[in-house]
Scaffold this active site. Sequence first.
Site, mmCIF file in Angstrom:
data_model
loop_
_atom_site.group_PDB
_atom_site.id
_atom_site.type_symbol
_atom_site.label_atom_id
_atom_site.label_comp_id
_atom_site.label_asym_id
_atom_site.label_seq_id
_atom_site.Cartn_x
_atom_site.Cartn_y
_atom_site.Cartn_z
ATOM 1 N N ARG A 1 0.832 -1.216 0.000
ATOM 2 C CA ARG A 1 0.000 0.000 0.000
ATOM 3 C C ARG A 1 0.866 1.265 0.000
ATOM 4 O O ARG A 1 0.456 2.302 -0.537
ATOM 5 C CB ARG A 1 -0.943 -0.026 1.213
ATOM 6 C CG ARG A 1 -2.006 1.072 1.216
ATOM 7 C CD ARG A 1 -3.056 0.831 2.290
ATOM 8 N NE ARG A 1 -4.193 1.729 2.202
ATOM 9 C CZ ARG A 1 -4.415 2.746 3.038
ATOM 10 N NH1 ARG A 1 -3.597 2.966 4.040
ATOM 11 N NH2 ARG A 1 -5.481 3.521 2.892
ATOM 12 N N ILE B 1 -7.367 8.324 -0.569
ATOM 13 C CA ILE B 1 -7.204 6.877 -0.724
ATOM 14 C C ILE B 1 -8.096 6.291 0.368
ATOM 15 O O ILE B 1 -8.049 6.732 1.520
ATOM 16 C CB ILE B 1 -5.729 6.425 -0.577
ATOM 17 C CG1 ILE B 1 -5.613 4.900 -0.674
ATOM 18 C CG2 ILE B 1 -5.070 6.918 0.706
ATOM 19 C CD1 ILE B 1 -4.152 4.382 -0.768
ATOM 20 N N SER B 2 -8.950 5.306 0.006
ATOM 21 C CA SER B 2 -9.902 4.769 0.982
ATOM 22 C C SER B 2 -9.181 3.997 2.078
ATOM 23 O O SER B 2 -8.074 3.477 1.880
ATOM 24 C CB SER B 2 -10.910 3.853 0.289
ATOM 25 O OG SER B 2 -11.591 4.550 -0.718
ATOM 26 N N GLN B 3 -9.871 3.892 3.210
ATOM 27 C CA GLN B 3 -9.382 3.122 4.363
ATOM 28 C C GLN B 3 -9.203 1.657 3.952
ATOM 29 O O GLN B 3 -10.051 1.123 3.225
ATOM 30 C CB GLN B 3 -10.533 3.175 5.360
ATOM 31 C CG GLN B 3 -10.213 3.254 6.777
ATOM 32 C CD GLN B 3 -11.516 3.307 7.573
ATOM 33 O OE1 GLN B 3 -12.456 3.993 7.186
ATOM 34 N NE2 GLN B 3 -11.541 2.574 8.655
#
Length: 220
Positions: free
Chosen positions: A38, A64-66
């Site tokens: 990530r 950026i999503s969790q």
Amino acid sequence: MKKPEQLLELRRREMVEMLKRYGIADRRVLDAFLEVPRHLFFDAAALELAYNDGAYPIGFGQTISQPYTVAYMTTLLVERCSSGKVLEIGTGSGYQAAILDVLGYSVFTMERVVELYERTGALFTKLGLHIACRCGDGSLGWMDEAPFDGMMITAGAPKEPESLLEQLAPDGCMVLPIGDSCSQQMTVISRSGNEFRKEVFQQFSFVPLLGKEGWHDTVF
Ligand code: SAM
């Protein structure tokens, strides 16, 4: 002393353990989270945040999503459609698209912000990922490449876009958050021929899907 790469890998393993504690159980999804670094989708100045369970700014007012959100949506998709062509709307950092790629889908992704499209497209090339990207209003889909076995909208929609429903394969399914500007309910729409079945899940909070079949810019 551990090298920075080893520390990041350790943090990635810890993130996956955290996802398990939060109820993510699909082995395919957990393995994909172990495989995709990530931190490569993060700004170099913010690497220490990369394996926290947080949504972080990626510029241009977007995030950026969790990891939990990405894992939750991916599980909903994988359980219903485990292979084939997938269209993601909202490329953003490219992390979700990379997770789908590692899962073996043929991935198509659309982003409306030109700068993000260019930056993330260049990152895919640098990482050797064969992900097809397009810049434009994803609420209208990607007609030339339809039908899609799966679709994932990673921005909050007021309702399911008709154009996307039309581009779903006859036995395809779409995962998307539907709601207002503050909170949305994760929704799965499964197609069987001309019938569409809706299932609803947890509440989340996404940046808006802006576009012809999303929210109008003037609302935000
Ligand atoms: N999937 C991304 C990731 O892995 O980093 C996170 C997506 S971010 C929460 C939502 C993204 O959707 C933003 O980059 C935003 O610009 C994009 N977006 C919003 N409306 C869109 C539209 N109509 N078409 C394409 N992208 C859109």
